[in-house]
Design a protein around this motif. Structure first.
Motif, PDB file in Angstrom:
ATOM      1  N   LYS A  46      56.282  69.928  88.277  1.00  0.00           N
ATOM      2  CA  LYS A  46      56.459  70.781  87.110  1.00  0.00           C
ATOM      3  C   LYS A  46      57.723  71.624  87.229  1.00  0.00           C
ATOM      4  N   LEU A  47      58.002  72.090  88.442  1.00  0.00           N
ATOM      5  CA  LEU A  47      59.207  72.885  88.649  1.00  0.00           C
ATOM      6  C   LEU A  47      60.463  72.044  88.428  1.00  0.00           C
ATOM      7  N   ASP A  48      60.454  70.810  88.918  1.00  0.00           N
ATOM      8  CA  ASP A  48      61.600  69.918  88.710  1.00  0.00           C
ATOM      9  C   ASP A  48      61.840  69.683  87.220  1.00  0.00           C
ATOM     10  N   PHE A  49      60.741  69.478  86.481  1.00  0.00           N
ATOM     11  CA  PHE A  49      60.863  69.273  85.034  1.00  0.00           C
ATOM     12  C   PHE A  49      61.439  70.528  84.371  1.00  0.00           C
ATOM     13  N   GLN A  50      60.959  71.702  84.782  1.00  0.00           N
ATOM     14  CA  GLN A  50      61.443  72.958  84.193  1.00  0.00           C
ATOM     15  C   GLN A  50      62.917  73.167  84.508  1.00  0.00           C
ATOM     16  N   MET A  51      63.337  72.796  85.709  1.00  0.00           N
ATOM     17  CA  MET A  51      64.748  72.953  86.071  1.00  0.00           C
ATOM     18  C   MET A  51      65.632  72.039  85.219  1.00  0.00           C
ATOM     19  N   THR A  85      69.081  74.255  93.893  1.00  0.00           N
ATOM     20  CA  THR A  85      68.636  74.677  95.229  1.00  0.00           C
ATOM     21  C   THR A  85      68.386  76.176  95.263  1.00  0.00           C
ATOM     22  N   THR A  86      69.322  76.931  94.725  1.00  0.00           N
ATOM     23  CA  THR A  86      69.168  78.396  94.701  1.00  0.00           C
ATOM     24  C   THR A  86      68.033  78.810  93.784  1.00  0.00           C
ATOM     25  N   PHE A  87      67.932  78.152  92.619  1.00  0.00           N
ATOM     26  CA  PHE A  87      66.868  78.507  91.681  1.00  0.00           C
ATOM     27  C   PHE A  87      65.495  78.233  92.282  1.00  0.00           C
ATOM     28  N   ARG A  88      65.351  77.118  93.010  1.00  0.00           N
ATOM     29  CA  ARG A  88      64.062  76.803  93.638  1.00  0.00           C
ATOM     30  C   ARG A  88      63.648  77.908  94.603  1.00  0.00           C
ATOM     31  N   THR A  89      64.601  78.399  95.395  1.00  0.00           N
ATOM     32  CA  THR A  89      64.310  79.476  96.345  1.00  0.00           C
ATOM     33  C   THR A  89      63.901  80.756  95.613  1.00  0.00           C
ATOM     34  N   MET A  90      64.628  81.085  94.558  1.00  0.00           N
ATOM     35  CA  MET A  90      64.327  82.295  93.793  1.00  0.00           C
ATOM     36  C   MET A  90      62.966  82.192  93.106  1.00  0.00           C
ATOM     37  N   PHE A  91      62.666  81.003  92.578  1.00  0.00           N
ATOM     38  CA  PHE A  91      61.388  80.841  91.892  1.00  0.00           C
ATOM     39  C   PHE A  91      60.224  80.883  92.885  1.00  0.00           C
ATOM     40  N   ARG A  92      60.419  80.378  94.077  1.00  0.00           N
ATOM     41  CA  ARG A  92      59.360  80.452  95.102  1.00  0.00           C
ATOM     42  C   ARG A  92      59.022  81.902  95.427  1.00  0.00           C
ATOM     43  N   ASP A  93      60.049  82.747  95.486  1.00  0.00           N
ATOM     44  CA  ASP A  93      59.790  84.174  95.729  1.00  0.00           C
ATOM     45  C   ASP A  93      58.934  84.756  94.616  1.00  0.00           C
ATOM     46  N   TYR A  94      59.237  84.372  93.377  1.00  0.00           N
ATOM     47  CA  TYR A  94      58.435  84.864  92.253  1.00  0.00           C
ATOM     48  C   TYR A  94      57.011  84.309  92.327  1.00  0.00           C
ATOM     49  N   PHE A  95      56.889  83.005  92.622  1.00  0.00           N
ATOM     50  CA  PHE A  95      55.588  82.361  92.617  1.00  0.00           C
ATOM     51  C   PHE A  95      54.668  82.936  93.703  1.00  0.00           C
TER      52      PHE A  95
END
Length: 274
Positions: A46-51, A85-95
């Motif tokens: 789902k995250l890949d699709f959102q990106m 790559t950066t967005f995935r890291t930032m979103f993990r912090d939020y999640f």
């Protein structure tokens, strides 16, 4: 650790996604939880699709360097894309931690394949050329020739790459400005959208018929044409014949094409080291 787990289980604050000072999306953590298992896990699909969705909102295509009508180099312009790559890291912090509640979309530059340095290198010498003429009084046919010529001008073909006339020029339509003009169909003259562009493909064929260029696909008309000698033409149509060639050298080649004052001219340029 217990505090972290508890915060994950609680309803989260929506995450505002900002770009250039404006909100482009708002995401909720619960939408990215992996269903059927422990809610602590994030659904990467789902995250890949959102990106991909976010990337389409911010993407700007790079612009390759090219030559103007005087042969001067117009510099390239980098494009823009989501830094996944950066967005995935930032979103993990939020999640996992519920913060930040707002983030600025991380982006990265996207560079074109052809920059000023490469273009300067592959314009050192002419390795092929050919000229034909056409009647300017036929305004519709002239317009078609001009549009197709513009489409192939400044095209760079890298080593082991193939060039397809149909793919490069694209479908000939009224929306693109193409006109109805004479074409040859099964040996008979008729009219169709884009009539006349076979002169462009035929001129190109004769220009690239040189050492280091392999002709992959070429078809002749069912009757002779006036702009090239017999057997030296290359007919094309959108849902039919194509003209394709491959650069088998170790250096890129550049197509320069012009259609002015009744003259169709194509030059093939490359570096001296070719």
């Amino acid at each position: 650790m217990l505090t972290v787990f508890l915060s994950v289980l609680l309803a989260s604050t929506p995450l505002s996604i900002m770009h250039d000072g404006q909100m482009v999306d708002k995401l909720v953590k619960e939408d990215f939880e992996l269903t059927g298992v422990d809610r602590l896990f994030m659904d990467d699909v789902k995250l890949d699709f959102q990106m991909d969705v976010l990337n389409k909102k911010v993407y700007q295509a790079p612009v390759s360097a090219k030559l103007d009508d005087n042969g001067d180099i117009i510099s390239e312009k980098p494009g823009l894309a989501l830094d996944k790559t950066t967005f995935r890291t930032m979103f993990r912090d939020y999640f996992y931690y519920g913060e930040p509640a707002e983030l600025t979309l991380p982006t990265r530059n996207v560079y074109p394949r052809v920059d000023s340095e490469l273009l300067a290198d592959i314009t050192e010498q002419t390795v092929g050329h050919y000229r034909t003429t056409f009647r300017q009084t036929n305004k519709k046919r002239t317009r078609n020739i001009e549009l197709a010529t513009k489409a192939i001008d400044n095209q760079v073909i890298f080593p082991n790459e193939s060039f397809s006339f149909n793919e490069t020029v694209g479908k000939r339509t009224k929306e693109k400005g193409y006109k109805r003009a004479p074409v040859i169909v099964k040996g008979e003259l008729a009219e169709d959208i884009g009539g006349g562009i076979c002169q462009v493909s035929s001129t190109l064929y004769n220009a690239v018929d040189i050492n280091g260029i392999s002709i992959v696909e070429r078809y002749s008309h069912s009757r002779s044409v006036p702009y090239v000698p017999p057997g030296r033409d290359a007919t094309v149509s959108w849902h039919g014949p194509d003209f394709v060639f491959k650069n088998t050298t170790s250096r890129p080649v550049l197509i320069r094409a012009s259609a002015k004052n009744g003259n169709m001219a194509i030059e093939i340029l490359s570096s001296e080291s070719r």
